[in-house]
Design a protein around this motif. Structure first.
Motif, PDB file in Angstrom:
ATOM      1  N   CYS A 321       2.566 -12.385   4.375  1.00 43.61           N
ATOM      2  CA  CYS A 321       1.926 -11.841   3.165  1.00 43.61           C
ATOM      3  C   CYS A 321       0.700 -12.668   2.785  1.00 43.61           C
ATOM      4  CB  CYS A 321       2.914 -11.817   2.002  1.00 43.61           C
ATOM      5  SG  CYS A 321       4.173 -10.526   2.098  1.00 43.61           S
ATOM      6  N   ALA A 364      -3.885  -2.870   5.310  1.00 46.70           N
ATOM      7  CA  ALA A 364      -3.027  -2.368   4.232  1.00 46.70           C
ATOM      8  C   ALA A 364      -1.610  -2.119   4.742  1.00 46.70           C
ATOM      9  CB  ALA A 364      -3.606  -1.090   3.645  1.00 46.70           C
ATOM     10  N   ALA A 368       1.803  -4.049   3.520  1.00 45.08           N
ATOM     11  CA  ALA A 368       2.955  -3.305   3.011  1.00 45.08           C
ATOM     12  C   ALA A 368       4.210  -3.635   3.818  1.00 45.08           C
ATOM     13  CB  ALA A 368       2.673  -1.803   3.065  1.00 45.08           C
ATOM     14  N   ARG A 372       7.580  -5.494   2.314  1.00 44.42           N
ATOM     15  CA  ARG A 372       8.911  -4.880   2.390  1.00 44.42           C
ATOM     16  C   ARG A 372       9.903  -5.803   3.096  1.00 44.42           C
ATOM     17  NH1 ARG A 372       5.836   0.071   2.982  1.00 44.42           N
ATOM     18  NH2 ARG A 372       5.793  -0.143   5.253  1.00 44.42           N
ATOM     19  N   VAL A 417       5.616  -4.948  -3.447  1.00 47.18           N
ATOM     20  CA  VAL A 417       5.976  -3.788  -2.636  1.00 47.18           C
ATOM     21  C   VAL A 417       5.488  -2.497  -3.284  1.00 47.18           C
ATOM     22  CG1 VAL A 417       7.914  -2.415  -1.774  1.00 47.18           C
ATOM     23  CG2 VAL A 417       7.959  -4.902  -1.552  1.00 47.18           C
ATOM     24  N   TRP A 420       1.643  -2.157  -2.725  1.00 52.47           N
ATOM     25  CA  TRP A 420       1.187  -1.905  -1.355  1.00 52.47           C
ATOM     26  C   TRP A 420       1.776  -0.637  -0.761  1.00 52.47           C
ATOM     27  CZ3 TRP A 420      -3.114  -3.693   0.409  1.00 52.47           C
ATOM     28  CH2 TRP A 420      -3.648  -4.839  -0.202  1.00 52.47           C
ATOM     29  N   ASP A 421       2.923  -0.197  -1.247  1.00 54.46           N
ATOM     30  CA  ASP A 421       3.420   1.114  -0.838  1.00 54.46           C
ATOM     31  C   ASP A 421       2.454   2.212  -1.286  1.00 54.46           C
ATOM     32  OD1 ASP A 421       5.618   0.238   0.504  1.00 54.46           O
ATOM     33  OD2 ASP A 421       7.086   0.755  -1.049  1.00 54.46           O
ATOM     34  N   GLU A 424      -1.221   1.802   0.682  1.00 54.92           N
ATOM     35  CA  GLU A 424      -1.340   2.267   2.070  1.00 54.92           C
ATOM     36  C   GLU A 424      -1.086   3.773   2.205  1.00 54.92           C
ATOM     37  OE1 GLU A 424       1.283   1.456   5.191  1.00 54.92           O
ATOM     38  OE2 GLU A 424       3.129   1.791   4.055  1.00 54.92           O
ATOM     39  N   LYS A 425      -0.482   4.364   1.169  1.00 61.05           N
ATOM     40  CA  LYS A 425      -0.071   5.766   1.258  1.00 61.05           C
ATOM     41  C   LYS A 425      -1.256   6.709   1.103  1.00 61.05           C
ATOM     42  CE  LYS A 425       3.239   9.050  -0.735  1.00 61.05           C
ATOM     43  NZ  LYS A 425       4.290   9.246  -1.768  1.00 61.05           N
TER      44      LYS A 425
END
Length: 709
Positions: A321, A364, A368, A372, A417, A420-421, A424-425
Motif C-alpha cells: 500500500c 489504481a 485496491a 483489500r 478499501v 480504492w474500490d 478503480e471501479k
C-alpha cells in the motif's frame, strides 16, 4: 390487505383522539394519509421459510406529500403504530433534523399515546459514537473499582501524549459520574460540552469494540441502548443512522429491514444523504502514518496468536500500500490542475467522467488489491485476538489493549478499501458514473486527499432498503418537483419499483384567501450580481413598512449578497434587520419576537437553512421576500460529474436537475408564509427570470394558488 380488525383499531384510536382533545377537527387530508399508510403496510409481503424477504416491487411503499397543517406525524405514528403491532413489525421513524427527532420523542409520541389510547413503547436510536465506552474510560482513569483516579502520573494512563490537567479533570468527572450512575454515558445528556478530541478517547467504533469479550459489556451504554431498541415498538432515528445500518447489511444497529415498517419524514433529504453515505475519502499523509505502524502491531499480535501468516501477510500488504501511494504521488506531479497557486491553497483535479487515464488504471487496481489484502489480514488478526480473549483470562488486559489497537487499524483500512474500490471501479456505460477527485493541500507539510462518490444512490437504496423493507412511507411537506414525483422517484431508486403509491394531499389552507404573490418589475437580472443587489436595496424600503409591528423574512442564496444588501440599507430599515450569522439562530429568533412584542417591526435576513423548517406563525411572518431563485449550479465534483453524464446522454442538466431541484427549494421558501389556517401575508420574488424565462411558468405553477397582484 387490511383486516377488519385493523380497520376497527385505526377508527377507534382516531376517534379517541377526537374525543380526548377539545377543539380537535378531523382533517380530510390527514384521514387520507392515515388510510394510504395503513393500506400500503397492509400489502406487506411475508418472509419465506428462511426468514428472507420475497421479491418486492413497491406494493408496500407509499410516497405522501403532506403540506403544512395536515398533521403528518400524527397520521404516520397512528397508522404505523397500529399496523406494526398488528403485523408484529417494528416501526422505525427517521428524520433529517435533530429538531424533528426531539419533537417526535418529547411531544408527538407521548401525545399520541395519551390521547388515542394506543399502547406504544418507544426509544431514540443513536450511533455508537454518541455513547461512552466504559472500557476505554477505565483504561484512561486507571482503577474504576472505586470510581476514582488512582494514577496521578499521566504517563501511567494510556495516552500517546501527555494530557493536560483540564483533560484529566474532565475524565475524572466523567468516570465518577458514570460509575455512580449519575450519568448514563450518553454524550447528549452530559450537562456540559465535551470537547471532540477528549470524547474520541472515551468512545469507540465497531472495529475497536471488544463486543461480547469486553469485561464492561454489562454496563456498556451502547449495548444497553441497543437492547432497549429490541424491546420497544417504535424506534426514532435519523436518516444517517438508517443509511449506515443498511450499508452494513441491516439489522446491525436498527431492526432488520424485513421486520420493519419505515416512516421516513423529511424524505426530500434522503437521496443526497445516501450519496454522502456511500462516498469515501482518505488522506495520503494520514494513511502513510498508520500504514507505517502496521508492522509493529503485527509483531505484537504475532507474539500472542499462533497464526504467523496473518502477521506476515499484513506487513507485506501494508508495504505494498505504501509503495502504491508513493507511486500515486509521483503520478500526480504531472497533473496541471494540482499545481501550486498563490490564490488557491487547495487545488483539485476532477477525473473526467470518472474514468481514469489508462496509465493510472493499473496503479489504481494494484492499490485496491493491496488494500483489500491488508483489510483481510488485519481483520483476521482481530478475530484471532477476540477468540483468544475467551480462553486466556490471565492475559486479558494485554489481549484487550492489542485487540483495541487492531480494531483501530481495521477501521482505518476499511476507509482505504472503500475509497480504492470506488476509485478503480468503472460502472457500465448506461449506469451513472462515480465521481473521483484528488485535492492537494498546500498548508503545513502538504498532503493529497483522494475522494470518490457515486453521483446517484438510487441503485443502492433500491437494493439495500426498498426491496428488503417490510413497508415504507416517505413523506414531507415538499416532495414533488414541478408538479410531479419524478425527481424523487429517480433519485431514490423507487422508479424501479412500479407498484409504489404516490399521493399529493390537499392543503388545509385557503391560499387564494390567505396570501398574495407579487412579482415586482425589476430591470436587473441576477446574472448581473452588482446591479441586482443595488435593485434589491432600492426595493426593500418600498416593500417593508418599518413602522408596522409585523415580521418579514428575506431569503438569499448568497451570503455575500445578503451582507451587501444589509450594509446598503438606510439606517431606519437597517436597525430593524437581524442577519443570520451575526448571532446564533436561537438568539435571532428571540430578538425577532421581542421586537414584535414591543410594537416594532422586525426583519430576518436568512440563507438556505431559513428556507426550511423555520416556523414563524401569525404576525411573526407576514411577508416572505425571495431575493433570487434558488438555483444550485453543479460546481462540486459530484454535481459536475453528474451534469456531464447527463449532457453526454443528450440531456440538459439545467432542465433535468437544476430547475426541478430549484422548484422544491422555492416551494419550501414560499411555505414559510402560511403556517396556520389563520395566517395571512404576501410572497415577493425579486428575480425577473421567473417571468422572463420559459422555466418560470413551471416554477410559478408549482407554487400555492396565491392571488397575483
Amino acid at each position: 390487505m387490511l383486516t377488519d380488525a385493523e380497520k376497527d383499531l385505526l377508527r377507534d384510536h382516531y376517534r379517541a383522539i377526537a374525543d380526548n382533545l377539545p377543539g380537535f377537527r378531523p382533517r380530510a387530508a390527514q384521514r387520507r394519509m392515515l388510510a394510504e399508510i395503513a393500506n400500503a403496510f397492509g400489502r406487506a409481503l411475508p418472509v419465506n421459510a428462511e426468514g428472507e424477504a420475497v421479491e418486492r416491487n413497491g406494493e408496500s411503499i407509499a410516497v405522501v406529500e403532506g403540506p403544512t397543517g395536515v398533521g403528518k406525524s400524527l397520521a404516520y405514528l397512528l397508522a404505523g403504530g397500529v399496523m406494526a403491532k398488528c403485523r408484529a413489525k417494528k416501526l422505525v421513524v427517521t428524520s433529517a433534523t435533530i429538531a424533528l427527532q426531539e419533537q417526535l420523542v418529547n411531544r408527538d409520541l407521548p401525545f399520541l399515546i395519551e390521547k388515542s389510547g394506543l399502547e406504544l413503547t418507544f426509544a431514540l436510536a443513536k450511533g455508537r459514537g454518541r455513547y461512552l465506552c466504559p472500557y476505554r474510560l477505565y483504561q484512561l482513569t486507571s482503577d474504576h473499582a472505586q470510581g476514582e483516579l488512582l494514577a496521578p502520573d499521566p504517563t501511567l494512563a494510556l495516552w500517546e501524549r501527555k494530557p493536560e490537567q483540564a483533560e484529566i479533570d474532565a475524565l475524572r468527572q466523567l468516570s465518577d459520574a458514570f460509575y455512580y450512575r449519575r450519568w448514563n454515558g450518553d454524550r447528549d445528556t452530559w450537562s456540559e460540552n465535551i470537547e471532540d478530541d477528549l470524547w474520541r478517547r472515551v468512545t469507540n467504533d465497531r472495529h475497536g469494540c471488544l463486543k461480547a469479550g469486553c469485561p464492561n459489556r454489562a454496563e456498556c451504554p451502547f449495548y444497553l441502548a441497543r437492547e432497549t431498541l429490541e424491546t420497544v415498538d417504535v424506534v426514532v432515528a435519523n436518516h444517517d443512522l438508517l443509511l449506515a445500518d443498511v450499508t452494513m447489511g441491516g439489522g446491525v444497529i436498527l431492526p432488520a429491514p424485513e421486520h420493519s415498517f419505515y416512516c421516513i419524514d423529511e424524505a426530500h433529504h434522503l437521496a443526497k444523504k445516501a450519496v454522502n453515505q456511500f462516498a469515501a475519502e482518505h488522506s495520503v499523509a494520514q494513511a502513510m502514518g498508520w500504514l507505517d505502524k502496521v508492522a509493529a502491531l503485527a509483531t505484537r499480535v504475532d507474539a500472542l496468536i499462533d497464526k504467523p501468516e496473518l502477521s506476515s501477510n499484513a506487513i507485506d500488504a501494508a508495504g505494498a500500500c505504501m509503495e502504491s501511494l508513493t507511486e500515486w504521488l509521483w503520478l500526480l506531479q504531472g497533473e496541471p490542475s494540482l499545481e501550486a497557486a498563490s490564490d488557491n491553497m487547495e487545488p483539485s483535479w476532477l477525473v473526467e467522467d470518472g474514468v481514469l487515464p489508462e496509465y493510472m488504471k493499473i496503479p489504481a487496481a494494484n492499490m485496491a488489491l493491496s488494500a483489500r489484502s491488508l483489510y483481510k489480514n488485519l481483520s483476521g488478526m482481530a478475530d484471532a485476538l477476540g477468540a483468544l480473549r475467551k480462553d486466556k483470562q490471565q492475559d486479558a488486559l494485554l489481549l484487550d489493549k492489542t485487540n483495541a489497537d487492531a480494531g483501530f487499524f481495521v477501521g482505518k483500512c476499511e476507509q482505504l478499501v472503500a475509497l480504492w474500490d470506488l476509485f478503480e471501479k468503472e460502472p457500465d456505460e448506461a449506469a451513472p458514473p462515480i465521481a473521483k477527485w484528488v485535492t492537494r493541500r498546500l498548508d503545513g507539510k502538504g498532503d493529497y486527499v483522494f475522494s470518490a462518490s457515486p453521483v446517484s444512490a438510487a441503485a443502492s437504496l433500491a437494493a439495500t432498503l426498498w426491496r428488503r423493507a417490510a413497508g415504507a412511507l416517505l413523506t414531507s411537506a415538499t416532495l414533488r418537483s414541478l408538479g410531479n414525483f419524478d425527481l424523487l422517484l429517480s433519485q431514490t431508486g423507487l422508479k424501479w419499483l412500479p407498484d409504489t403509491t404516490c399521493v399529493a394531499l390537499d392543503s388545509p389552507f385557503n391560499f387564494s384567501e390567505q396570501g398574495e404573490l407579487y412579482l415586482p418589475p425589476l430591470a436587473a437580472t441576477p446574472k448581473d450580481p452588482s446591479a441586482h443587489t443595488r435593485e434589491i436595496i432600492d426595493w426593500l424600503p418600498r416593500l417593508i413598512d418599518s413602522s408596522e409591528a409585523v415580521g418579514t423574512l428575506v431569503l438569499f442564496t448568497s451570503r455575500k449578497q445578503m451582507q451587501e444588501v444589509a450594509e446598503g440599507l438606510d439606517a431606519t430599515l437597517r436597525e430593524r434587520v437581524l442577519v443570520q450569522g451575526e448571532l446564533p439562530k436561537s438568539v435571532l429568533l428571540e430578538r425577532h419576537y421581542t421586537a414584535l412584542k414591543d410594537g416594532r417591526a422586525s426583519v430576518l435576513f436568512g440563507l438556505d437553512s431559513f428556507s426550511e423548517g423555520l416556523d414563524l406563525p401569525g404576525e411573526a411572518c407576514v411577508h416572505v421576500i425571495i431575493a433570487k431563485l434558488p438555483f444550485a449550479m453543479p460546481d462540486d465534483p459530484v454535481g459536475r460529474t453528474l451534469a456531464r453524464w447527463i449532457e453526454k446522454r443528450g440531456g440538459n442538466p439545467f432542465v433535468e436537475l437544476t430547475v426541478p431541484e430549484a422548484s422544491i427549494k422555492l416551494v419550501q421558501a414560499v411555505g414559510r408564509l402560511i403556517r396556520t389556517e389563520s395566517d395571512y401575508g404576501r410572497v415577493t420574488i425579486l428575480d425577473n427570470r421567473i417571468v422572463r424565462q420559459s422555466y418560470g411558468k413551471k416554477l410559478l405553477a408549482s407554487l400555492p394558488a396565491f392571488r397575483r397582484i
